[in-house]
Write a protein that holds these residues in place. Sequence first.
Motif, mmCIF file in Angstrom:
data_model
loop_
_atom_site.group_PDB
_atom_site.id
_atom_site.type_symbol
_atom_site.label_atom_id
_atom_site.label_comp_id
_atom_site.label_asym_id
_atom_site.label_seq_id
_atom_site.Cartn_x
_atom_site.Cartn_y
_atom_site.Cartn_z
ATOM 1 N N ILE A 63 9.525 11.221 -2.497
ATOM 2 C CA ILE A 63 8.406 10.443 -1.978
ATOM 3 C C ILE A 63 8.871 8.994 -1.898
ATOM 4 N N PRO A 64 9.177 8.499 -0.686
ATOM 5 C CA PRO A 64 9.608 7.104 -0.557
ATOM 6 C C PRO A 64 8.422 6.165 -0.734
ATOM 7 N N LEU A 65 8.589 5.152 -1.569
ATOM 8 C CA LEU A 65 7.483 4.239 -1.834
ATOM 9 C C LEU A 65 7.496 3.003 -0.954
ATOM 10 N N HIS A 66 8.539 2.819 -0.185
ATOM 11 C CA HIS A 66 8.562 1.658 0.719
ATOM 12 C C HIS A 66 9.179 2.025 2.066
ATOM 13 N N GLY A 67 8.873 3.212 2.540
ATOM 14 C CA GLY A 67 9.322 3.627 3.855
ATOM 15 C C GLY A 67 10.597 4.446 3.825
ATOM 16 N N TYR A 68 10.799 5.151 4.913
ATOM 17 C CA TYR A 68 11.989 5.988 5.057
ATOM 18 C C TYR A 68 13.093 5.153 5.699
ATOM 19 N N GLY A 69 14.226 5.120 5.037
ATOM 20 C CA GLY A 69 15.370 4.371 5.548
ATOM 21 C C GLY A 69 16.651 5.017 5.064
ATOM 22 N N ILE A 70 17.761 4.338 5.281
ATOM 23 C CA ILE A 70 19.061 4.897 4.922
ATOM 24 C C ILE A 70 19.172 5.157 3.425
ATOM 25 N N ALA A 71 18.568 4.326 2.595
ATOM 26 C CA ALA A 71 18.656 4.541 1.150
ATOM 27 C C ALA A 71 17.958 5.839 0.760
ATOM 28 N N ALA A 91 7.309 0.045 -19.244
ATOM 29 C CA ALA A 91 5.950 0.316 -19.714
ATOM 30 C C ALA A 91 5.416 1.639 -19.164
ATOM 31 N N LEU A 92 5.956 2.095 -18.042
ATOM 32 C CA LEU A 92 5.494 3.330 -17.412
ATOM 33 C C LEU A 92 6.279 4.566 -17.845
ATOM 34 N N GLU A 93 7.299 4.401 -18.664
ATOM 35 C CA GLU A 93 8.196 5.505 -19.028
ATOM 36 C C GLU A 93 7.474 6.750 -19.527
ATOM 37 N N GLY A 94 6.405 6.588 -20.281
ATOM 38 C CA GLY A 94 5.686 7.741 -20.822
ATOM 39 C C GLY A 94 5.016 8.588 -19.757
ATOM 40 N N ARG A 95 4.848 8.045 -18.575
ATOM 41 C CA ARG A 95 4.194 8.772 -17.485
ATOM 42 C C ARG A 95 5.203 9.333 -16.485
ATOM 43 N N MET A 149 0.836 -1.176 0.000
ATOM 44 C CA MET A 149 0.000 0.000 0.000
ATOM 45 C C MET A 149 0.881 1.240 0.000
ATOM 46 N N VAL A 150 0.567 2.202 -0.830
ATOM 47 C CA VAL A 150 1.312 3.451 -0.914
ATOM 48 C C VAL A 150 0.859 4.343 0.229
ATOM 49 N N THR A 151 1.808 4.936 0.941
ATOM 50 C CA THR A 151 1.468 5.726 2.115
ATOM 51 C C THR A 151 1.521 7.219 1.869
ATOM 52 N N THR A 205 14.728 -1.966 -6.485
ATOM 53 C CA THR A 205 14.674 -2.586 -7.814
ATOM 54 C C THR A 205 13.900 -3.906 -7.827
ATOM 55 N N THR A 206 12.925 -4.014 -6.946
ATOM 56 C CA THR A 206 12.115 -5.229 -6.874
ATOM 57 C C THR A 206 10.825 -5.065 -7.673
ATOM 58 N N VAL A 207 10.187 -6.176 -7.965
ATOM 59 C CA VAL A 207 8.887 -6.139 -8.642
ATOM 60 C C VAL A 207 7.868 -5.462 -7.733
ATOM 61 N N TRP A 208 7.933 -5.729 -6.439
ATOM 62 C CA TRP A 208 7.016 -5.111 -5.476
ATOM 63 C C TRP A 208 7.102 -3.594 -5.581
ATOM 64 N N ALA A 209 8.306 -3.045 -5.629
ATOM 65 C CA ALA A 209 8.487 -1.594 -5.723
ATOM 66 C C ALA A 209 7.959 -1.064 -7.062
ATOM 67 N N ALA A 210 8.177 -1.799 -8.142
ATOM 68 C CA ALA A 210 7.656 -1.378 -9.447
ATOM 69 C C ALA A 210 6.126 -1.326 -9.425
ATOM 70 N N LEU A 211 5.517 -2.269 -8.724
ATOM 71 C CA LEU A 211 4.057 -2.230 -8.571
ATOM 72 C C LEU A 211 3.620 -0.996 -7.794
ATOM 73 N N ARG A 212 4.389 -0.592 -6.772
ATOM 74 C CA ARG A 212 4.062 0.615 -6.003
ATOM 75 C C ARG A 212 4.187 1.856 -6.881
#
Length: 157
Positions: free
Chosen positions: A23-31, A111-115, A1-3, A68-75
Amino acid sequence: MVTQAVVSTPQGSAEVGLRYALIPLHGYGIAVATVARMLDPEGAGRARVLGAGEYIPYGAQPVLVADTTVWAALRVEEMLRGWGPLPKPWVVLVADAPAAPAPGARYRLRALEGRLAGTASVPYLPVLRAVEGPEEALEHKDVRAAAQALRRQMERK
């Protein structure tokens, strides 16, 4: 879920000196903290991580930070579905392993590059596992090199 909420600054708000709104898509961390400092190496306020529900300041370039995971690409895809009339965001992909991004992630992001305003990448940086903060990370040669490459990628468009 996007927060993160995706909203623009209301009319009449004063412009800020912020250049990149992260905008972090999987939480705030060192990265995420390190990417913010990579984009603002002097700490002058050119890049800042937005809090949950915070408006994207007028004039700031939105930057989605994901691994660089599929989960992150879905987010990323989920976030773009509700993006609306805001400026196209950049996506900064931070490698989560010393390997190429998962094929499913690469294909979905292509596939999302145009956006998107663009896609930039940060290589796997094992030192991020051992530092106390982004300032310490930037003391390492490989992190400084990755920061320069990231700024070049984002400023050439």
